[in-house]
Scaffold this active site. Sequence first.
Site, PDB file in Angstrom:
ATOM      1  N   LYS A   7       0.843  -1.202   0.000  1.00  0.00           N
ATOM      2  CA  LYS A   7       0.000   0.000   0.000  1.00  0.00           C
ATOM      3  C   LYS A   7       0.880   1.254   0.000  1.00  0.00           C
ATOM      4  O   LYS A   7       0.631   2.211  -0.736  1.00  0.00           O
ATOM      5  CB  LYS A   7      -0.915   0.017   1.235  1.00  0.00           C
ATOM      6  CG  LYS A   7      -2.114  -0.903   1.107  1.00  0.00           C
ATOM      7  CD  LYS A   7      -2.846  -1.099   2.431  1.00  0.00           C
ATOM      8  CE  LYS A   7      -3.948  -2.138   2.274  1.00  0.00           C
ATOM      9  NZ  LYS A   7      -4.524  -2.606   3.541  1.00  0.00           N
ATOM     10  N   ASP A  36     -11.259   3.430   4.531  1.00  0.00           N
ATOM     11  CA  ASP A  36     -11.734   2.041   4.442  1.00  0.00           C
ATOM     12  C   ASP A  36     -13.267   1.988   4.452  1.00  0.00           C
ATOM     13  O   ASP A  36     -13.848   0.955   4.137  1.00  0.00           O
ATOM     14  CB  ASP A  36     -11.215   1.221   5.648  1.00  0.00           C
ATOM     15  CG  ASP A  36     -10.164   0.200   5.233  1.00  0.00           C
ATOM     16  OD1 ASP A  36     -10.040  -0.069   4.014  1.00  0.00           O
ATOM     17  OD2 ASP A  36      -9.478  -0.330   6.120  1.00  0.00           O
ATOM     18  N   GLN A  65      -4.894  -1.276   9.756  1.00  0.00           N
ATOM     19  CA  GLN A  65      -4.851  -2.619   9.163  1.00  0.00           C
ATOM     20  C   GLN A  65      -5.510  -3.641  10.094  1.00  0.00           C
ATOM     21  O   GLN A  65      -5.140  -3.738  11.272  1.00  0.00           O
ATOM     22  CB  GLN A  65      -3.384  -3.003   8.890  1.00  0.00           C
ATOM     23  CG  GLN A  65      -3.202  -4.315   8.172  1.00  0.00           C
ATOM     24  CD  GLN A  65      -3.693  -4.300   6.725  1.00  0.00           C
ATOM     25  OE1 GLN A  65      -3.484  -3.325   5.993  1.00  0.00           O
ATOM     26  NE2 GLN A  65      -4.350  -5.354   6.309  1.00  0.00           N
TER      27      GLN A  65
END
Length: 297
Positions: A54, A121, A98
């Site tokens: 990422k 997200d 994460q």
Amino acid sequence: MTASIIDGKAFAAALRGQVAGHVAALTAAHGIVPGLAVVLVGDDPASHVYVRSKGKMTVEVGMRSFEHRLPVDTDEATLLALIHQLNNDAQVHGILVQLPLPDHLNADLVINAIDPAKDVDGFHISNVGLLATGQKAMVPCTPLGCLLMLRAHHGSLAGMEAVVIGRSNIVGKPMAQLLLGDSCTVTLAHSRTRNLAEVVRRADIVVAAVGRAQMVPGDWIKPGATVIDVGINRVDAGEGKTRLVGDVDFDSASGVAGAITPVPGGVGPMTIACLLANTVTACCRANALPEPEGLTV
Ligand code: NAD
């Protein structure tokens, strides 16, 4: 094989190209560089690989990448303090924690501490509610990637029968909301669904997000249907090797479907591209600038 392959790698490369163009324009016209902060707690090797990739792609499209790697025994107060700091950092437009977090940390509490405007997200309860009520939200990356590929393949999805298999908060439920938003007739199937094969056979669009290797055989697929395979499962490939397969049995399904995403090379690459797209969208919203077309829904 009759199905055409929906090439997620190519879609993702094109989307990253679009993102890079918008980042360059934002920087040239306004001196703004979008920034994405990724927080990783613990030493799960797969998570470290995801975070590294990422970060690399964030920099490749011209954005700032901030990586925060915390030890596995990090306590809740320390993690919440970092999120508070990132919420207040003007160089950070997107924050991603994460998952999974170590067991002693409450993931819901941590996710809901993120400023919803920076929640790239799309897991914050406010964004979940906005999406469910058809309002402008930050949209979870994996379902967003699936929808962008479906729209590119079909144009309008209005009136199509869509069956989503799997009801997780990160894939199945938001996927169902997005398909509903595009006027599909949506069935959200799960582990307790009766006659799953019959349910799937109705579908013009099948999205499989379960995490069970090749559980959807070709004879569940309506001829000509579009199949989006979200599953990522590592299976034994003999001689001590492993390989990745999806939730759909690609060999049999590709003989029946009209179009299908492969695993790997389908949904996976789109997920990171959509994370970058969401960061640009969040940056534009934060600066009251018009949002670029095509990066979100
Ligand atoms: P999850 O474990 O949170 O949810 C799985 C869902 O599948 C549950 O809702 C459950 O009801 C349903 N299910 C379980 N067994 C079933 C059965 N026999 N029949 C029908 N439904 C059943 O999983 P998740 O986080 O939604 O992930 C699903 C899969 O997608 C995993 O393989 C994961 O690795 C993959 N994934 C891929 C990406 C990507 O970028 N490609 C992103 C997220 C998840």
